[in-house]
Design a protein around this motif. Structure first.
Motif, PDB file in Angstrom:
ATOM      1  N   ALA A 156     -13.083 -41.496  -9.051  1.00 29.18           N
ATOM      2  CA  ALA A 156     -14.382 -42.029  -8.641  1.00 29.18           C
ATOM      3  C   ALA A 156     -14.237 -42.904  -7.407  1.00 29.18           C
ATOM      4  O   ALA A 156     -15.095 -42.899  -6.519  1.00 29.18           O
ATOM      5  CB  ALA A 156     -14.989 -42.836  -9.792  1.00 29.18           C
ATOM      6  N   ALA A 157     -13.138 -43.661  -7.340  1.00 25.69           N
ATOM      7  CA  ALA A 157     -12.894 -44.498  -6.166  1.00 25.69           C
ATOM      8  C   ALA A 157     -12.704 -43.645  -4.925  1.00 25.69           C
ATOM      9  O   ALA A 157     -13.228 -43.953  -3.846  1.00 25.69           O
ATOM     10  CB  ALA A 157     -11.667 -45.380  -6.398  1.00 25.69           C
ATOM     11  N   ALA A 158     -11.932 -42.566  -5.072  1.00 26.09           N
ATOM     12  CA  ALA A 158     -11.718 -41.674  -3.927  1.00 26.09           C
ATOM     13  C   ALA A 158     -13.036 -41.041  -3.484  1.00 26.09           C
ATOM     14  O   ALA A 158     -13.284 -40.858  -2.286  1.00 26.09           O
ATOM     15  CB  ALA A 158     -10.709 -40.587  -4.306  1.00 26.09           C
ATOM     16  N   LEU A 159     -13.895 -40.714  -4.439  1.00 26.17           N
ATOM     17  CA  LEU A 159     -15.196 -40.139  -4.104  1.00 26.17           C
ATOM     18  C   LEU A 159     -16.034 -41.141  -3.304  1.00 26.17           C
ATOM     19  O   LEU A 159     -16.708 -40.776  -2.342  1.00 26.17           O
ATOM     20  CB  LEU A 159     -15.930 -39.749  -5.392  1.00 26.17           C
ATOM     21  CG  LEU A 159     -17.281 -39.049  -5.215  1.00 26.17           C
ATOM     22  CD1 LEU A 159     -17.103 -37.673  -4.614  1.00 26.17           C
ATOM     23  CD2 LEU A 159     -18.005 -38.956  -6.549  1.00 26.17           C
ATOM     24  N   ALA A 160     -15.963 -42.419  -3.676  1.00 25.33           N
ATOM     25  CA  ALA A 160     -16.745 -43.442  -2.985  1.00 25.33           C
ATOM     26  C   ALA A 160     -16.215 -43.724  -1.591  1.00 25.33           C
ATOM     27  O   ALA A 160     -16.984 -44.034  -0.671  1.00 25.33           O
ATOM     28  CB  ALA A 160     -16.753 -44.734  -3.808  1.00 25.33           C
ATOM     29  N   VAL A 161     -14.906 -43.615  -1.414  1.00 30.82           N
ATOM     30  CA  VAL A 161     -14.299 -43.930  -0.120  1.00 30.82           C
ATOM     31  C   VAL A 161     -14.413 -42.754   0.854  1.00 30.82           C
ATOM     32  O   VAL A 161     -14.430 -42.944   2.076  1.00 30.82           O
ATOM     33  CB  VAL A 161     -12.824 -44.338  -0.317  1.00 30.82           C
ATOM     34  CG1 VAL A 161     -12.090 -44.437   1.012  1.00 30.82           C
ATOM     35  CG2 VAL A 161     -12.751 -45.680  -1.052  1.00 30.82           C
ATOM     36  N   ALA A 162     -14.509 -41.532   0.326  1.00 25.15           N
ATOM     37  CA  ALA A 162     -14.494 -40.341   1.175  1.00 25.15           C
ATOM     38  C   ALA A 162     -15.542 -40.364   2.294  1.00 25.15           C
ATOM     39  O   ALA A 162     -15.232 -40.024   3.443  1.00 25.15           O
ATOM     40  CB  ALA A 162     -14.648 -39.086   0.319  1.00 25.15           C
ATOM     41  N   PRO A 163     -16.799 -40.754   2.049  1.00 28.03           N
ATOM     42  CA  PRO A 163     -17.784 -40.728   3.147  1.00 28.03           C
ATOM     43  C   PRO A 163     -17.424 -41.627   4.319  1.00 28.03           C
ATOM     44  O   PRO A 163     -17.656 -41.257   5.477  1.00 28.03           O
ATOM     45  CB  PRO A 163     -19.073 -41.196   2.460  1.00 28.03           C
ATOM     46  CG  PRO A 163     -18.906 -40.819   1.039  1.00 28.03           C
ATOM     47  CD  PRO A 163     -17.456 -41.039   0.748  1.00 28.03           C
ATOM     48  N   VAL A 164     -16.884 -42.821   4.055  1.00 27.16           N
ATOM     49  CA  VAL A 164     -16.558 -43.711   5.162  1.00 27.16           C
ATOM     50  C   VAL A 164     -15.346 -43.199   5.927  1.00 27.16           C
ATOM     51  O   VAL A 164     -15.260 -43.344   7.159  1.00 27.16           O
ATOM     52  CB  VAL A 164     -16.352 -45.158   4.659  1.00 27.16           C
ATOM     53  CG1 VAL A 164     -15.058 -45.324   3.901  1.00 27.16           C
ATOM     54  CG2 VAL A 164     -16.393 -46.140   5.837  1.00 27.16           C
ATOM     55  N   VAL A 165     -14.401 -42.564   5.232  1.00 30.97           N
ATOM     56  CA  VAL A 165     -13.272 -41.939   5.933  1.00 30.97           C
ATOM     57  C   VAL A 165     -13.781 -40.824   6.831  1.00 30.97           C
ATOM     58  O   VAL A 165     -13.362 -40.686   7.994  1.00 30.97           O
ATOM     59  CB  VAL A 165     -12.240 -41.386   4.928  1.00 30.97           C
ATOM     60  CG1 VAL A 165     -11.147 -40.607   5.643  1.00 30.97           C
ATOM     61  CG2 VAL A 165     -11.629 -42.524   4.119  1.00 30.97           C
ATOM     62  N   PHE A 166     -14.701 -40.027   6.306  1.00 31.27           N
ATOM     63  CA  PHE A 166     -15.305 -38.957   7.100  1.00 31.27           C
ATOM     64  C   PHE A 166     -16.008 -39.529   8.326  1.00 31.27           C
ATOM     65  O   PHE A 166     -15.884 -38.995   9.437  1.00 31.27           O
ATOM     66  CB  PHE A 166     -16.294 -38.181   6.231  1.00 31.27           C
ATOM     67  CG  PHE A 166     -17.100 -37.155   6.987  1.00 31.27           C
ATOM     68  CD1 PHE A 166     -16.589 -35.886   7.228  1.00 31.27           C
ATOM     69  CD2 PHE A 166     -18.373 -37.463   7.469  1.00 31.27           C
ATOM     70  CE1 PHE A 166     -17.324 -34.943   7.928  1.00 31.27           C
ATOM     71  CE2 PHE A 166     -19.114 -36.526   8.168  1.00 31.27           C
ATOM     72  CZ  PHE A 166     -18.584 -35.258   8.394  1.00 31.27           C
ATOM     73  N   ALA A 167     -16.748 -40.621   8.151  1.00 27.87           N
ATOM     74  CA  ALA A 167     -17.488 -41.216   9.267  1.00 27.87           C
ATOM     75  C   ALA A 167     -16.550 -41.725  10.353  1.00 27.87           C
ATOM     76  O   ALA A 167     -16.766 -41.486  11.544  1.00 27.87           O
ATOM     77  CB  ALA A 167     -18.370 -42.355   8.761  1.00 27.87           C
ATOM     78  N   VAL A 168     -15.485 -42.431   9.959  1.00 21.76           N
ATOM     79  CA  VAL A 168     -14.542 -42.970  10.947  1.00 21.76           C
ATOM     80  C   VAL A 168     -13.838 -41.841  11.688  1.00 21.76           C
ATOM     81  O   VAL A 168     -13.686 -41.884  12.919  1.00 21.76           O
ATOM     82  CB  VAL A 168     -13.517 -43.898  10.264  1.00 21.76           C
ATOM     83  CG1 VAL A 168     -12.404 -44.281  11.235  1.00 21.76           C
ATOM     84  CG2 VAL A 168     -14.202 -45.151   9.743  1.00 21.76           C
ATOM     85  N   LEU A 169     -13.433 -40.793  10.964  1.00 17.21           N
ATOM     86  CA  LEU A 169     -12.793 -39.644  11.620  1.00 17.21           C
ATOM     87  C   LEU A 169     -13.758 -38.963  12.584  1.00 17.21           C
ATOM     88  O   LEU A 169     -13.363 -38.551  13.686  1.00 17.21           O
ATOM     89  CB  LEU A 169     -12.320 -38.639  10.574  1.00 17.21           C
ATOM     90  CG  LEU A 169     -11.010 -38.946   9.839  1.00 17.21           C
ATOM     91  CD1 LEU A 169     -10.730 -37.879   8.797  1.00 17.21           C
ATOM     92  CD2 LEU A 169      -9.862 -39.056  10.829  1.00 17.21           C
TER      93      LEU A 169
END
Length: 784
Positions: free
Chosen positions: A646-659
């Motif tokens: 669940a933590a990885a799911l929550a962090v994924a969008p911001v990683v996508f945005a920064v990339l």
């Protein structure tokens, strides 16, 4: 936190008075904040990479500089009137408060070192008290001949075609840059007819940056309050939400500035956008609280405002506290960089979030109780949402219905594949990202300093320098024949480097003097020395130095220590940036090998080295801070959600945005600077807020109902409007920085705004799609 809410609901007026007192104390202490504009202040004092450079700068009395260039309008060689004005300008420049008079240097101050009729003539032709004849065309012709013979037309004091001449002066460290700039402008704005005068240099750039920063604060803080307030008023269709949110962020901002002032904390050009950014960051949590308060009022119209506020905060206290913690962690990770602006931004940005979170749970409920009208959110008209137990307001149902197609497995798979492709392209583009910075380019392109700096770089050898300390520990130091020859080879090698326009060092100065004594053209002697046709004995060099010592002190900084163990060479670079300095340092390393064989060691220092080191530390520090922010967010959310998936799911969008943002910058060839590079840490700090709220509600709804499809739909209905409102307010607020006078602040605002929009969209697209396909979300089980 709920205890704070209860206290605030019971004693709302007391809370308001306490918050007003906090704001008053903060405002009284804020003037203690110190503004630092010099490049050296960006790197902490005593940093290992700067110890040797700082020591060299101290030995050679390095100071901020003023550079003035005089050029004829018609592009012809400067005549009598122009050169006479140059002489007068130098004298008047030395009289300005803050200018070190003895350092003023131009063709009117440098000794001539010309032999005439067997007599060494040392008097500058332009020196007013020493000139026996008026400055007429014949004397000007003689001056330009001697300038060519002595090699002074190398672009430092004069251009090789005689169409421009330079004037330099060092500035006292404590001088008021603003007053200094005003006094210099008064001089250069009244040139003789047919002449253009340009003024730049680090001292004037600092003054211009300070002025631009002051204008920014006066314009942007009110503007961001207006923009954010307008967005909230439109989103909520009522003036109460913006009043409550802006009151909260205003008090937290003033309190933070008060702490900074009490500590005498310096701020920098790259962190002057802090007030604007803190206003925008602080609004985020308030939006969620206000959305839930409004929804609660719609569900229970007869409920008191206090009960509605308490119920709303009980619903979202977990996500609010979690988002506050992730924001604090994200900003605090800027302390893993080794640059002072990032550390200041991270430390006091995190402190502001702590203040803001505390006030969200105190001032916001207190104001809701005191003001407390119903917020007129309209109900939905039919639709699938009406058949489920979902949020009461139709706005949420309409929002969820718009995103409902993502809950179909086929569309969800295609969506995730598309997002993965975009992320891969972003990673590929990020590999080509350039990190660069230039103090002059921090200013508006139309700024007088920018235009003058560009003109001086076109006319002369440039306003940017890289200094090199020359050190030899042999018995005669740099005066030995081998060491002196190595200095000549070094200068010649650096002059052959495309980035270097001119070199001023011991070899050039001593060579000019000896050429004068031998009645030889300085360039001819220089070439003979470099070719080995002529070799200077140590005794000849010592005699030349003895003669130089007997002259009036040179107006330019010392080039050789008294024991001849250390010397200084200055490389002049045109419009230097990180890439230019990096290429110059690479050439210096290659040229240093033969110098080392002659017993001469090289150490770069000065402004060019400071700028290069700043960017190098920035690259390492930002990579470290981004990695730490990602790791800290992941671990914190895994702990709070009790699920790593669940933590990885929550962090994924911001990683996508920064990339995505980094990849876009890399693909477009846009360089990231000291200030704009902070967008990633800010994105990790506040961008994850969106996904935390959505993931938390999906887990909550799944625990209450086995229907995963409806759980995601209800979570979108409950949190989607708040996410959209928050993203709109934050993005609009950061876009205000696009009106900044300082380029890094413009870039930072645009990057954060873009990042927040991408992050919000990615949250609303990725999380529902991934949750629909299963495997990415775990149920919130009692035994987890």
């Amino acid at each position: 936190m709920i205890s704070l809410v209860r206290f605030s609901i019971r004693r709302p007026r007391l809370v308001l008075w306490l918050c007003a007192g906090l704001a008053i104390v903060g405002a009284a202490l804020a003037p203690g904040i110190e503004l630092r504009l010099d490049g050296r202040s960006l790197i902490p004092a005593g940093h290992p990479t700067m110890r040797a450079s700082d020591a060299a700068s101290e030995r050679f009395g390095l100071r901020d500089v003023v550079v003035v260039a005089l050029a004829a309008d018609d592009g012809q060689r400067l005549g009598a009137a122009s050169l006479g004005w140059l002489e007068d300008m130098g004298r008047r420049l030395g009289e300005i408060e803050g200018v070190e008079r003895h350092t003023v240097a131009s063709l009117a101050t440098v000794p001539r070192l010309v032999v005439r009729d067997g007599v060494l003539d040392l008097k500058p032709l332009l020196a007013r008290g020493d000139r026996t004849a008026p400055l007429d065309d014949a004397l000007v012709e003689r001056l330009w001949r001697e300038v060519a013979v002595t090699g002074l037309d190398d672009g430092i004091l004069a251009a090789d075609d005689g169409r421009a001449a330079g004037l330099y002066a060092l500035v006292e460290p404590e001088a008021d840059r603003r007053r200094l700039a005003e006094a210099i402008r008064e001089l250069v704005d009244r040139p003789p007819a047919g002449v253009r005068v340009h003024a730049s240099g680090s001292a004037l750039v600092q003054a211009a940056l300070g002025e631009a920063a002051a204008l920014d604060l006066l314009r942007l803080v009110p503007l961001v309050l207006l923009v954010v307030g307008a967005v909230l008023a439109i989103a909520f269709r009522h003036p109460l939400p913006p009043l409550v949110a802006l009151s909260e962020v205003g008090v937290s901002l003033v309190a933070t500035l008060g702490v900074m002032g009490a500590l005498g904390q310096p701020v920098f050009v790259t962190t002057l956008a802090l007030p604007v950014i803190l206003v925008v960051i602080g609004v985020s949590d308030d939006v969620y609280a206000l959305e839930h308060f409004a929804a609660r009022r719609l569900r229970a119209a007869d409920e008191s405002a206090g009960d509605s506020a308490l119920a709303a905060f009980e619903e979202i206290r977990g996500p609010l506290v979690t988002t506050a913690m992730t924001t604090v962690l994200g900003l605090s990770c800027l302390n893993f960089t080794e640059l002072e602006p990032q550390r200041v931004f991270g430390t006091f940005g995190a402190l502001s979030v702590v203040f803001s979170t505390f006030l969200t749970f105190t001032l916001v409920p207190a104001m809701l109780v005191l003001l407390a009208p119903r917020l007129p959110l309209r109900a939905a008209k039919g639709g699938a949402g009406e058949t489920t137990e979902t949020a009461a307001d139709g706005r949420g149902r309409r929002f969820a219905n718009r995103w409902a197609p993502l809950l179909r497995p086929r569309i969800a798979r295609r969506t995730l594949a598309a997002l993965a492709g975009v992320a891969a392209l972003g990673l590929l583009g990020a590999a080509h990202l350039r990190i660069d910075d230039n103090w002059v380019r921090n200013l508006p392109a139309s700024s007088r300093v920018v235009l003058d700096d560009r003109a001086i770089n076109d006319l002369l050898a440039g306003t940017n320098t890289l200094d090199v300390e020359l050190r030899s520990e042999t018995e005669r130091g740099l005066l030995s024949a081998d060491a002196f020859a190595a200095l000549g080879a070094l200068e010649e090698e650096m002059l052959a480097t495309p980035e270097v326009a001119a070199v001023d060092g011991p070899f050039s100065r001593i060579g000019r003097l000896i050429a004068g004594l031998e009645e030889t053209d300085a360039r001819v002697l220089r070439q003979r020395l470099l070719d080995g046709e002529r070799q200077l004995e140590t005794i000849e060099i010592e005699q030349a130095l003895l003669l130089l010592d007997s002259l009036q002190r040179s107006p330019l900084p010392e080039r050789l220590s008294a024991d001849a163990q250390t010397g200084r060479a200055t490389l002049f670079l045109r419009s230097a940036d990180y890439s230019t300095v990096a290429a110059t340092l690479e050439a210096l390393d290659e040229a240093g090998e033969p110098a080392a064989r002659a017993g001469v060691d090289l150490l770069p220092f000065g402004d060019g080295w400071v700028g290069f080191t700043t960017i190098r530390l920035l690259v390492v520090g930002q990579a470290r801070s981004i990695g730490m922010a990602l790791l800290c967010d992941l671990l914190l959310l895994a702990l709070l959600f009790r699920s790593l998936r669940a933590a990885a799911l929550a962090v994924a969008p911001v990683v996508f945005a920064v990339l995505t943002v980094l990849g876009t910058l890399g693909a477009l060839g846009v360089a990231v600077g000291t200030a704009s590079s902070m967008f990633a840490a800010i994105a990790f700090g506040i961008g994850v807020d969106y996904s935390i709220h959505l993931v938390a509600y999906i887990r909550q709804e799944r625990a209450a109902s086995p229907d995963g499809h409806q759980a995601v739909w209800r979570a979108l209905a409950a949190t989607g409007p708040a996410i959209a409102t928050s993203a709109a307010a934050i993005s609009a607020g950061f876009l205000v920085l696009a009106f900044s006078e300082v380029l890094p602040n413009q870039q930072l605002g645009l990057l954060i705004s873009f990042s927040m929009l991408v992050c919000a969209v990615a949250t609303l697209v990725f999380i529902p799609a991934a949750s629909t396909l299963g495997g990415a979300m775990t149920e919130n089980r009692r035994d987890s």
